[in-house]
Design an enzyme around this catalytic site. Structure first.
Site, PDB file in Angstrom:
ATOM      1  CB  SER A 122     -10.501  -2.048  -4.078  1.00  0.00           C
ATOM      2  OG  SER A 122      -9.848  -1.632  -5.239  1.00  0.00           O
ATOM      3  CE1 TYR A 146      -9.376  -7.998  -4.911  1.00  0.00           C
ATOM      4  CE2 TYR A 146      -9.388  -6.132  -6.411  1.00  0.00           C
ATOM      5  CZ  TYR A 146      -9.143  -6.651  -5.158  1.00  0.00           C
ATOM      6  OH  TYR A 146      -8.689  -5.833  -4.152  1.00  0.00           O
ATOM      7  CE  LYS A 150     -11.190  -6.832  -1.933  1.00  0.00           C
ATOM      8  NZ  LYS A 150     -10.853  -7.154  -0.550  1.00  0.00           N
TER       9      LYS A 150
HETATM   10  P1  NAD Z   1      -1.780  -9.674   0.354  1.00  0.00           P
HETATM   11  O1  NAD Z   1      -2.031 -10.821  -0.542  1.00  0.00           O
HETATM   12  O2  NAD Z   1      -0.372  -9.265   0.599  1.00  0.00           O
HETATM   13  O3  NAD Z   1      -2.465  -9.935   1.785  1.00  0.00           O
HETATM   14  C1  NAD Z   1      -3.629 -10.713   1.918  1.00  0.00           C
HETATM   15  C2  NAD Z   1      -3.341 -11.759   2.985  1.00  0.00           C
HETATM   16  O4  NAD Z   1      -4.500 -12.551   3.211  1.00  0.00           O
HETATM   17  C3  NAD Z   1      -2.213 -12.727   2.603  1.00  0.00           C
HETATM   18  O5  NAD Z   1      -1.257 -12.762   3.641  1.00  0.00           O
HETATM   19  C4  NAD Z   1      -2.912 -14.071   2.424  1.00  0.00           C
HETATM   20  O6  NAD Z   1      -2.066 -15.145   2.799  1.00  0.00           O
HETATM   21  C5  NAD Z   1      -4.113 -13.913   3.352  1.00  0.00           C
HETATM   22  N1  NAD Z   1      -5.294 -14.720   2.991  1.00  0.00           N
HETATM   23  C6  NAD Z   1      -5.908 -14.824   1.784  1.00  0.00           C
HETATM   24  N2  NAD Z   1      -6.970 -15.650   1.867  1.00  0.00           N
HETATM   25  C7  NAD Z   1      -7.049 -16.056   3.160  1.00  0.00           C
HETATM   26  C8  NAD Z   1      -7.927 -16.901   3.863  1.00  0.00           C
HETATM   27  N3  NAD Z   1      -8.939 -17.520   3.261  1.00  0.00           N
HETATM   28  N4  NAD Z   1      -7.725 -17.078   5.192  1.00  0.00           N
HETATM   29  C9  NAD Z   1      -6.693 -16.481   5.825  1.00  0.00           C
HETATM   30  N5  NAD Z   1      -5.815 -15.667   5.204  1.00  0.00           N
HETATM   31  C10 NAD Z   1      -5.988 -15.461   3.884  1.00  0.00           C
HETATM   32  O7  NAD Z   1      -2.621  -8.441  -0.198  1.00  0.00           O
HETATM   33  P2  NAD Z   1      -2.632  -6.907   0.268  1.00  0.00           P
HETATM   34  O8  NAD Z   1      -2.113  -6.098  -0.853  1.00  0.00           O
HETATM   35  O9  NAD Z   1      -2.043  -6.765   1.617  1.00  0.00           O
HETATM   36  O10 NAD Z   1      -4.195  -6.656   0.325  1.00  0.00           O
HETATM   37  C11 NAD Z   1      -4.931  -6.716   1.537  1.00  0.00           C
HETATM   38  C12 NAD Z   1      -6.388  -6.405   1.252  1.00  0.00           C
HETATM   39  O11 NAD Z   1      -6.491  -5.129   0.634  1.00  0.00           O
HETATM   40  C13 NAD Z   1      -7.057  -7.398   0.300  1.00  0.00           C
HETATM   41  O12 NAD Z   1      -8.384  -7.606   0.747  1.00  0.00           O
HETATM   42  C14 NAD Z   1      -7.047  -6.666  -1.026  1.00  0.00           C
HETATM   43  O13 NAD Z   1      -8.092  -7.090  -1.864  1.00  0.00           O
HETATM   44  C15 NAD Z   1      -7.240  -5.236  -0.566  1.00  0.00           C
HETATM   45  N6  NAD Z   1      -6.742  -4.244  -1.517  1.00  0.00           N
HETATM   46  C16 NAD Z   1      -5.435  -4.293  -1.939  1.00  0.00           C
HETATM   47  C17 NAD Z   1      -4.962  -3.356  -2.860  1.00  0.00           C
HETATM   48  C18 NAD Z   1      -3.536  -3.417  -3.375  1.00  0.00           C
HETATM   49  O14 NAD Z   1      -3.245  -2.831  -4.400  1.00  0.00           O
HETATM   50  N7  NAD Z   1      -2.613  -4.071  -2.680  1.00  0.00           N
HETATM   51  C19 NAD Z   1      -5.816  -2.348  -3.333  1.00  0.00           C
HETATM   52  C20 NAD Z   1      -7.135  -2.313  -2.876  1.00  0.00           C
HETATM   53  C21 NAD Z   1      -7.591  -3.265  -1.957  1.00  0.00           C
END
Ligand code: NAD
Ligand code: UDP
Length: 335
Positions: A122, A146, A150
């Protein structure tokens, strides 16, 4: 390709992009922040349901079984908890899920001789950057659990790759993902009150929330409100495919910003979304949110030069697609 967190917002859209490019994604998710209903939507769009395992990335035996049974060649690792505010209240849960989850995944991959990992990092790892646009070599820091999870994972991947050079580690630093699949059948489905600007705006537009609180209008920016680099989730998804295809099997740590290179203020986002939904959106100016920075946008040149990837969807499409998803699915994936 194993996609951990594959039922989530970015994972599900990346699954579409992988399938469109001829790859065979296998999804693994514990559904702690997503719904299995997304699988039917993927099937409706692509004509095929991806294979799905309801499992936790901290379950090493299960992971090894999936890696072997599915003959996995590479892993895209999305599974994590991602709410900044929540991470300050329950830091142990964040470290346990994000750090332990990644360590267990790495152990399972090592045991099964899978050496290509694409990791969801991120722009938060840049902390409060000294200048914009942000380039990949800028110093890293974290201001909340958080972000620290990362940052620590990035360092763990670097350490492992230094010790075992055949690992291909790709760190993708996302800016602000918004938007939804063009069909309007898949999009972001946050639980509870949304933390992020775009899902909050879509819920105000649909009447689920009364008005937007704008967190501060006294930043040194174009109009005083915070400026961010919003990127369409399908552009982000395609960036994963390009990164995977470029880095697969190439030992090293490969780090890329995935952003558009353009920043928009909160007020500019409100105006753009009002045009998309066809009516004014009520808002009021509130205090600054602790930990927020004034402005943040990417220099995406490295991804363009090395991966041949560039974001192509503009702010109008981001808002139109978010609105199409929200207005045709007012309660998200809930039946
Ligand atoms: P999201 O919550 O929609 O997707 C994450 C998924 O991981 C969910 O479906 C959740 O059920 C699953 N999950 C969590 N812990 C788990 C575990 N221990 N075992 C199995 N599954 C698990 O979030 P997103 O927005 O799709 O983000 C995806 C990734 O991108 C994350 O790592 C997040 O930190 C990163 N990210 C997101 C953003 C944003 O703004 N959305 C920005 C930068 C980075
Ligand atoms: N923001 C806001 N009201 C909200 C949510 C966000 O004014 O209800 C602002 C926030 O202060 C920041 C921008 O919108 O300037 C993007 O915030 P978001 O939480 O979506 O992403 P961040 O960049 O903080 O990860």
């Amino acid at each position: 390709i194993l996609v951990t967190g594959g039922c989530g917002y970015i994972g599900s859209h990346t699954t579409l992009a992988l399938m469109a490019a001829g790859h065979e994604p296998v999804l693994l998710d514990n559904l702690c922040n997503s719904k299995q209903a997304v699988l039917g939507r993927i099937e409706a769009i692509t004509g095929r349901a991806p294979r799905f395992y309801h499992a936790d990335v901290r379950d090493q035996a299960r992971l090894e079984q999936v890696l072997r049974d599915e003959q996995i060649e590479a892993v895209i690792h999305f599974a994590a908890l991602k709410a900044v505010g929540e991470s300050t209240r329950i830091p142990l849960d964040y470290y346990e899920n994000n750090l332990t989850g990644t360590l267990v995944l790495l152990r399972a991959m090592k045991a099964c001789n899978v050496r290509t990992l694409v990791f969801s990092s991120s722009a938060t790892v840049y902390g409060d950057p000294a200048s914009v646009p942000i380039r990949e070599h800028f110093p890293r820091s974290a201001t909340n659990p958080y972000g620290r999870s990362k940052l620590i994972i990035e360092q763990v991947l670097e350490d492992l790759q230094a010790a075992e050079p055949d690992w291909s580690m790709t760190l993708l630093r996302y800016f602000n993902p918004v938007g939804a699949h063009e069909s309007g059948t898949m999009g972001e489905d946050p639980q509870g009150i949304p933390n992020n600007l775009m899902p909050f705006l879509t819920q105000v537009a649909i009447g689920r929330r009364e008005r937007l609180s704008i967190f501060g209008n006294d930043y040194p920016t174009v109009d005083g409100t915070g400026v961010r680099d919003y990127i369409h989730v399908m552009d982000l998804a395609e960036g994963h495919v390009k990164a995977l295809e470029h880095c697969h099997g190439k030992g090293g740590v490969h780090t890329y910003n995935l952003g558009t290179g353009k920043g928009y203020s909160v007020l500019q986002m409100v105006a753009a979304f009002s045009r998309a939904c066809g009516h004014e959106l009520p808002y009021h100016i509130d205090a600054r949110r602790p930990g927020d920075i004034a402005e943040c946008w990417a220099d995406p040149a490295k991804a363009e030069q090395e991966l041949g990837w560039q974001a192509t969807r503009d702010l109008t499409s981001m808002c139109a697609d978010s609105w199409r998803w929200q207005s045709s699915n007012p309660t998200g994936y809930e039946e």
